[in-house]
Write a protein that holds these residues in place. Sequence first.
Motif, PDB file in Angstrom:
ATOM      1  N   ILE A 159     -13.327  -1.723   7.044  1.00 29.28           N
ATOM      2  CA  ILE A 159     -12.927  -1.345   6.241  1.00 29.28           C
ATOM      3  C   ILE A 159     -11.891  -0.497   7.118  1.00 29.28           C
ATOM      4  CG2 ILE A 159     -11.429   0.195   3.986  1.00 29.28           C
ATOM      5  CD1 ILE A 159     -14.326  -1.476   3.221  1.00 29.28           C
ATOM      6  N   GLU A 160     -12.542   0.840   7.767  1.00 32.81           N
ATOM      7  CA  GLU A 160     -11.310   1.646   8.420  1.00 32.81           C
ATOM      8  C   GLU A 160     -10.939   1.632   9.810  1.00 32.81           C
ATOM      9  OE1 GLU A 160     -13.166   6.233   9.817  1.00 32.81           O
ATOM     10  OE2 GLU A 160     -14.085   4.901   9.457  1.00 32.81           O
ATOM     11  N   ASP A 161     -10.808   0.197  10.666  1.00 26.78           N
ATOM     12  CA  ASP A 161     -10.638  -0.122  11.822  1.00 26.78           C
ATOM     13  C   ASP A 161      -9.589  -1.358  10.781  1.00 26.78           C
ATOM     14  OD1 ASP A 161     -12.175   0.817  13.289  1.00 26.78           O
ATOM     15  OD2 ASP A 161     -14.162  -1.285  13.237  1.00 26.78           O
ATOM     16  N   ARG A 162      -9.281  -2.066   9.738  1.00 30.44           N
ATOM     17  CA  ARG A 162      -8.286  -2.817   9.082  1.00 30.44           C
ATOM     18  C   ARG A 162      -6.945  -1.622   9.254  1.00 30.44           C
ATOM     19  NH1 ARG A 162     -12.153  -6.045   6.601  1.00 30.44           N
ATOM     20  NH2 ARG A 162     -12.195  -4.491   4.537  1.00 30.44           N
ATOM     21  N   VAL A 192       0.816  -1.741   0.003  1.00 28.74           N
ATOM     22  CA  VAL A 192       0.239   0.082   0.060  1.00 28.74           C
ATOM     23  C   VAL A 192       0.395   1.519   0.052  1.00 28.74           C
ATOM     24  CG1 VAL A 192      -1.356   1.302   0.925  1.00 28.74           C
ATOM     25  CG2 VAL A 192      -2.656  -1.278   1.339  1.00 28.74           C
ATOM     26  N   LEU A 193       1.996   1.172   0.615  1.00 25.28           N
ATOM     27  CA  LEU A 193       2.881   2.123   0.344  1.00 25.28           C
ATOM     28  C   LEU A 193       3.346   2.619  -0.554  1.00 25.28           C
ATOM     29  CD1 LEU A 193       4.462   1.605   4.109  1.00 25.28           C
ATOM     30  CD2 LEU A 193       3.265   3.816   3.917  1.00 25.28           C
ATOM     31  N   PHE A 194       3.863   1.795  -1.383  1.00 26.26           N
ATOM     32  CA  PHE A 194       4.720   2.164  -2.792  1.00 26.26           C
ATOM     33  C   PHE A 194       4.262   1.475  -3.842  1.00 26.26           C
ATOM     34  CE2 PHE A 194       7.766   1.424   1.101  1.00 26.26           C
ATOM     35  CZ  PHE A 194       8.828   2.390   0.661  1.00 26.26           C
ATOM     36  N   LYS A 195       2.476   1.538  -4.100  1.00 24.63           N
ATOM     37  CA  LYS A 195       1.291   1.270  -5.049  1.00 24.63           C
ATOM     38  C   LYS A 195       0.822   2.538  -4.699  1.00 24.63           C
ATOM     39  CE  LYS A 195       3.073  -3.410  -5.720  1.00 24.63           C
ATOM     40  NZ  LYS A 195       2.602  -4.576  -4.840  1.00 24.63           N
ATOM     41  N   SER A 203      -5.723  -0.259  12.322  1.00 27.79           N
ATOM     42  CA  SER A 203      -4.647  -1.262  12.831  1.00 27.79           C
ATOM     43  C   SER A 203      -3.433  -1.183  12.059  1.00 27.79           C
ATOM     44  CB  SER A 203      -5.105  -2.453  13.152  1.00 27.79           C
ATOM     45  OG  SER A 203      -5.721  -3.184  11.301  1.00 27.79           O
ATOM     46  N   GLY A 204      -3.420  -1.194  10.668  1.00 32.50           N
ATOM     47  CA  GLY A 204      -2.079  -1.228   9.889  1.00 32.50           C
ATOM     48  C   GLY A 204      -1.163  -0.622  10.616  1.00 32.50           C
ATOM     49  N   ALA A 205      -1.939   1.140  10.167  1.00 26.87           N
ATOM     50  CA  ALA A 205      -0.853   2.559  10.550  1.00 26.87           C
ATOM     51  C   ALA A 205      -0.353   2.089  12.183  1.00 26.87           C
ATOM     52  CB  ALA A 205      -1.303   3.902  10.556  1.00 26.87           C
ATOM     53  N   LEU A 206      -1.320   1.296  12.492  1.00 27.36           N
ATOM     54  CA  LEU A 206      -0.456   1.610  14.229  1.00 27.36           C
ATOM     55  C   LEU A 206       0.437   1.062  14.280  1.00 27.36           C
ATOM     56  CD1 LEU A 206      -1.706   2.443  16.772  1.00 27.36           C
ATOM     57  CD2 LEU A 206      -2.807   0.450  16.936  1.00 27.36           C
ATOM     58  N   PHE A 259       5.456   6.566   7.460  1.00 29.16           N
ATOM     59  CA  PHE A 259       5.361   5.086   6.938  1.00 29.16           C
ATOM     60  C   PHE A 259       2.995   5.653   7.344  1.00 29.16           C
ATOM     61  CE2 PHE A 259       8.566   2.067   5.461  1.00 29.16           C
ATOM     62  CZ  PHE A 259       8.711   3.232   4.370  1.00 29.16           C
ATOM     63  N   ALA A 260       3.769   5.248   8.950  1.00 28.43           N
ATOM     64  CA  ALA A 260       1.553   5.547   9.703  1.00 28.43           C
ATOM     65  C   ALA A 260       1.360   6.668   9.056  1.00 28.43           C
ATOM     66  CB  ALA A 260       2.381   5.179  11.352  1.00 28.43           C
ATOM     67  N   ASN A 261       1.724   7.648   8.779  1.00 28.62           N
ATOM     68  CA  ASN A 261       1.495   8.469   8.821  1.00 28.62           C
ATOM     69  C   ASN A 261       0.739   8.852   6.963  1.00 28.62           C
ATOM     70  OD1 ASN A 261       0.208  11.900   8.899  1.00 28.62           O
ATOM     71  ND2 ASN A 261       1.799  12.284   6.852  1.00 28.62           N
ATOM     72  N   LYS A 262       1.245   7.614   6.557  1.00 29.91           N
ATOM     73  CA  LYS A 262       1.084   7.980   4.341  1.00 29.91           C
ATOM     74  C   LYS A 262      -0.242   6.807   4.794  1.00 29.91           C
ATOM     75  CE  LYS A 262       2.792   8.686   1.244  1.00 29.91           C
ATOM     76  NZ  LYS A 262       3.279   8.837  -0.005  1.00 29.91           N
ATOM     77  N   LEU A 263      -0.127   5.622   5.643  1.00 27.84           N
ATOM     78  CA  LEU A 263      -1.473   4.774   5.700  1.00 27.84           C
ATOM     79  C   LEU A 263      -2.770   6.527   6.084  1.00 27.84           C
ATOM     80  CD1 LEU A 263       0.734   1.898   7.057  1.00 27.84           C
ATOM     81  CD2 LEU A 263      -0.616   2.198   4.635  1.00 27.84           C
ATOM     82  N   LYS A 264      -2.497   6.499   6.795  1.00 25.38           N
ATOM     83  CA  LYS A 264      -3.640   7.437   7.381  1.00 25.38           C
ATOM     84  C   LYS A 264      -3.959   8.319   6.480  1.00 25.38           C
ATOM     85  CE  LYS A 264      -2.079   7.020  12.618  1.00 25.38           C
ATOM     86  NZ  LYS A 264      -1.877   7.916  13.321  1.00 25.38           N
ATOM     87  N   ARG A 265      -3.083   9.056   5.543  1.00 27.72           N
ATOM     88  CA  ARG A 265      -3.443   9.637   4.671  1.00 27.72           C
ATOM     89  C   ARG A 265      -4.524   8.894   3.487  1.00 27.72           C
ATOM     90  NH1 ARG A 265      -5.775  14.171   6.336  1.00 27.72           N
ATOM     91  NH2 ARG A 265      -5.244  14.369   3.811  1.00 27.72           N
ATOM     92  N   LYS A 266      -3.895   7.968   2.840  1.00 25.95           N
ATOM     93  CA  LYS A 266      -4.045   6.806   2.285  1.00 25.95           C
ATOM     94  C   LYS A 266      -5.723   6.382   2.320  1.00 25.95           C
ATOM     95  CE  LYS A 266      -0.696   5.884  -1.337  1.00 25.95           C
ATOM     96  NZ  LYS A 266      -0.073   4.889  -1.458  1.00 25.95           N
ATOM     97  N   SER A 267      -5.672   5.908   3.661  1.00 23.79           N
ATOM     98  CA  SER A 267      -7.586   4.940   4.086  1.00 23.79           C
ATOM     99  C   SER A 267      -8.471   5.946   4.508  1.00 23.79           C
ATOM    100  CB  SER A 267      -6.995   4.785   5.347  1.00 23.79           C
ATOM    101  OG  SER A 267      -8.044   4.406   7.316  1.00 23.79           O
ATOM    102  N   LYS A 268      -7.801   7.345   4.615  1.00 34.09           N
ATOM    103  CA  LYS A 268      -8.971   8.723   4.715  1.00 34.09           C
ATOM    104  C   LYS A 268      -9.122   9.164   3.337  1.00 34.09           C
ATOM    105  CE  LYS A 268      -9.571  13.328   6.789  1.00 34.09           C
ATOM    106  NZ  LYS A 268      -8.650  14.174   7.586  1.00 34.09           N
TER     107      LYS A 268
END
Length: 267
Positions: free
Chosen positions: A136-139, A65-68, A142-145, A204-213
Amino acid sequence: MDKTSIIGLILGVAAVLFGLFFKGTSFSVLLNPAAIIIIFAGTAATILIGFPGSEVKRIPKLFGVLFKDQKTSSLTEIIPLFTKYSTLARQEGILALEQELDSIEDPFLKQGLKMLVDGQEPDFIRDTMEEELSAIEDRHASGALIFTQAGTYAPTLGVLGAVLGLIAALGDLNDIDALGYAIAAAFVATLFGIFCGYVLWHPFANKLKRKSKQEIMIKSIMIEGVLSVQAGVPPRAISEKLMVYVPHSERDKLDTTASAQGENVNG
């Protein structure tokens, strides 16, 4: 590929290497097996202790998710699409949308339209889609955490590595030259810990949160779009309703595209 992640990673590594170079420090100091083991193996251990196996197994996918680039629909696709669906439903009826199902790649949107075609009640459709959205939001959270926690543990492990190195260095004070080298090597663990924590794991955590949002916002628009089509809202009204999610600078372009979609269906 997500170019910003790759460029950021390269820039972060380059910043440290150039910093070492301009400070006159040899790159060989980074080749410290003890520091590498303490930081990377130690961080891995904390993740294994702190998270269940089902979440740890998802780490390789998280790097994907981070690099694609995400394969989610964009606003420029969604709004004209619902304008088209609204026009089709008003002209030929809700059941006419069944012919559109095969062309939909997003499983979330496909599920919503299937329920719409099946004649489910609006409350049922909303509840079902919102429940899935919540899951989906919960998953995603947990990944960002996982990366947030890794970013918290790594710098502390760096201090631990420095302390262990100093204990070894101060164990023999007879050789002053060796003592200086040992002390310098002891702080390599701190360097690795701070670098990993604040240049890798927390970003990395921040980018996952932004992509999730961003994905959650798109799926929220899908819910409103599906329910609006079911309610028989006119195409123009749907476009205006969903346009609130779009920056003002892009609305004129999207409005033109949505109108073209409606004209194509009419034609």
